[in-house]
Scaffold this active site. Sequence first.
Site, PDB file in Angstrom:
ATOM      1  N   HIS A 199       0.862  -1.181   0.000  1.00 51.89           N
ATOM      2  CA  HIS A 199       0.000   0.000   0.000  1.00 51.89           C
ATOM      3  C   HIS A 199       0.904   1.238   0.000  1.00 51.89           C
ATOM      4  O   HIS A 199       2.026   1.191   0.506  1.00 51.89           O
ATOM      5  CB  HIS A 199      -0.891   0.007   1.243  1.00 51.89           C
ATOM      6  CG  HIS A 199      -1.984  -1.029   1.208  1.00 51.89           C
ATOM      7  ND1 HIS A 199      -2.971  -1.099   2.163  1.00 51.89           N
ATOM      8  CD2 HIS A 199      -2.242  -2.023   0.310  1.00 51.89           C
ATOM      9  CE1 HIS A 199      -3.799  -2.089   1.855  1.00 51.89           C
ATOM     10  NE2 HIS A 199      -3.378  -2.680   0.751  1.00 51.89           N
ATOM     11  N   CYS A 249      -1.764  -0.352   7.532  1.00 53.38           N
ATOM     12  CA  CYS A 249      -0.982   0.875   7.391  1.00 53.38           C
ATOM     13  C   CYS A 249      -0.996   1.701   8.678  1.00 53.38           C
ATOM     14  O   CYS A 249      -0.017   2.388   8.987  1.00 53.38           O
ATOM     15  CB  CYS A 249      -1.490   1.681   6.203  1.00 53.38           C
ATOM     16  SG  CYS A 249      -1.227   0.823   4.639  1.00 53.38           S
ATOM     17  N   CYS A 256      -5.475   1.904   6.210  1.00 55.43           N
ATOM     18  CA  CYS A 256      -6.151   0.681   6.643  1.00 55.43           C
ATOM     19  C   CYS A 256      -5.498   0.200   7.938  1.00 55.43           C
ATOM     20  O   CYS A 256      -4.537   0.792   8.425  1.00 55.43           O
ATOM     21  CB  CYS A 256      -6.073  -0.384   5.545  1.00 55.43           C
ATOM     22  SG  CYS A 256      -4.423  -1.108   5.360  1.00 55.43           S
ATOM     23  N   GLU A 270       0.919   3.884   1.770  1.00 55.89           N
ATOM     24  CA  GLU A 270       1.392   4.302   3.098  1.00 55.89           C
ATOM     25  C   GLU A 270       2.552   3.430   3.556  1.00 55.89           C
ATOM     26  O   GLU A 270       3.536   3.926   4.097  1.00 55.89           O
ATOM     27  CB  GLU A 270       0.269   4.216   4.138  1.00 55.89           C
ATOM     28  CG  GLU A 270      -0.937   5.072   3.835  1.00 55.89           C
ATOM     29  CD  GLU A 270      -2.044   4.290   3.144  1.00 55.89           C
ATOM     30  OE1 GLU A 270      -1.755   3.538   2.185  1.00 55.89           O
ATOM     31  OE2 GLU A 270      -3.211   4.431   3.558  1.00 55.89           O
TER      32      GLU A 270
HETATM   33 ZN   LIG Z   1      -3.262   0.114   3.796  1.00 54.54          ZN
END
Ligand SMILES: [Zn+2]
Length: 159
Positions: free
Chosen positions: A56, A89, A86, A58
Site C-alpha cells: 500500500h 498501514c 487501513c 502508506e
Molecule cells: Zn493500507
Amino acid sequence: MSNATDQDHEFLTRVLALAQRSRDEGHHPFAAMVVAADGTVISEAMNASSSDRTAHAEMNALRQASQRHGPEQLATATLYANAEPCAMCAGGTYWSGVGRVVYAMSEASLLALTGSDPENPTLSLPCREVFARGQRPTEVIGPLREDEARQAHAGFWKK
Ligand SMILES: [Zn+2]
C-alpha cells in the site's frame, strides 16, 4: 482535536495529485507522503500492490521513512494519505513512530466506492481505533476534502 494547517492542505493537494498519477501509471489510486514538521519531505510513494499485495502507498512511504530516520525523529512527522490508512498501514505508522496522520477520504467513503471489488476488500477498521490501542498517542486529522479525493477513484472500481 486540532485542525488541519495550511501546510497540511499543501501536502494533501500534493498527495491527491500523486494518487491520480498512481492510477495513470496503472496502479490503484493511492498515494502517501511522510513530511517532517518543518515541511521537509522525507518520503513519498504510490501504491504498488500489483506486485506485492502489502505494498500500500502508506507502507511504501513509511518503509522509506523508517530506513532514513528513527522513531524519535519521526515522532513529529506527519503521514499524508489520500485515503484513511487501513489497519495494516495504521500499524505501520505506529511501528515507524510517525506521530501524526492527515488523510482525505475515510475508509467508509472508500468502501462506498469499491463495494465488493475483489481488488480492494476493504478492511473496515477506523485508523483511530488501531492507534487507540497503542502505548503512545498518534494524532489523526481527517476526513478532509473528500469530494476532491473521490475524483482519482471515479470509474476505477468494479463494484
Ligand atoms: Zn493500507
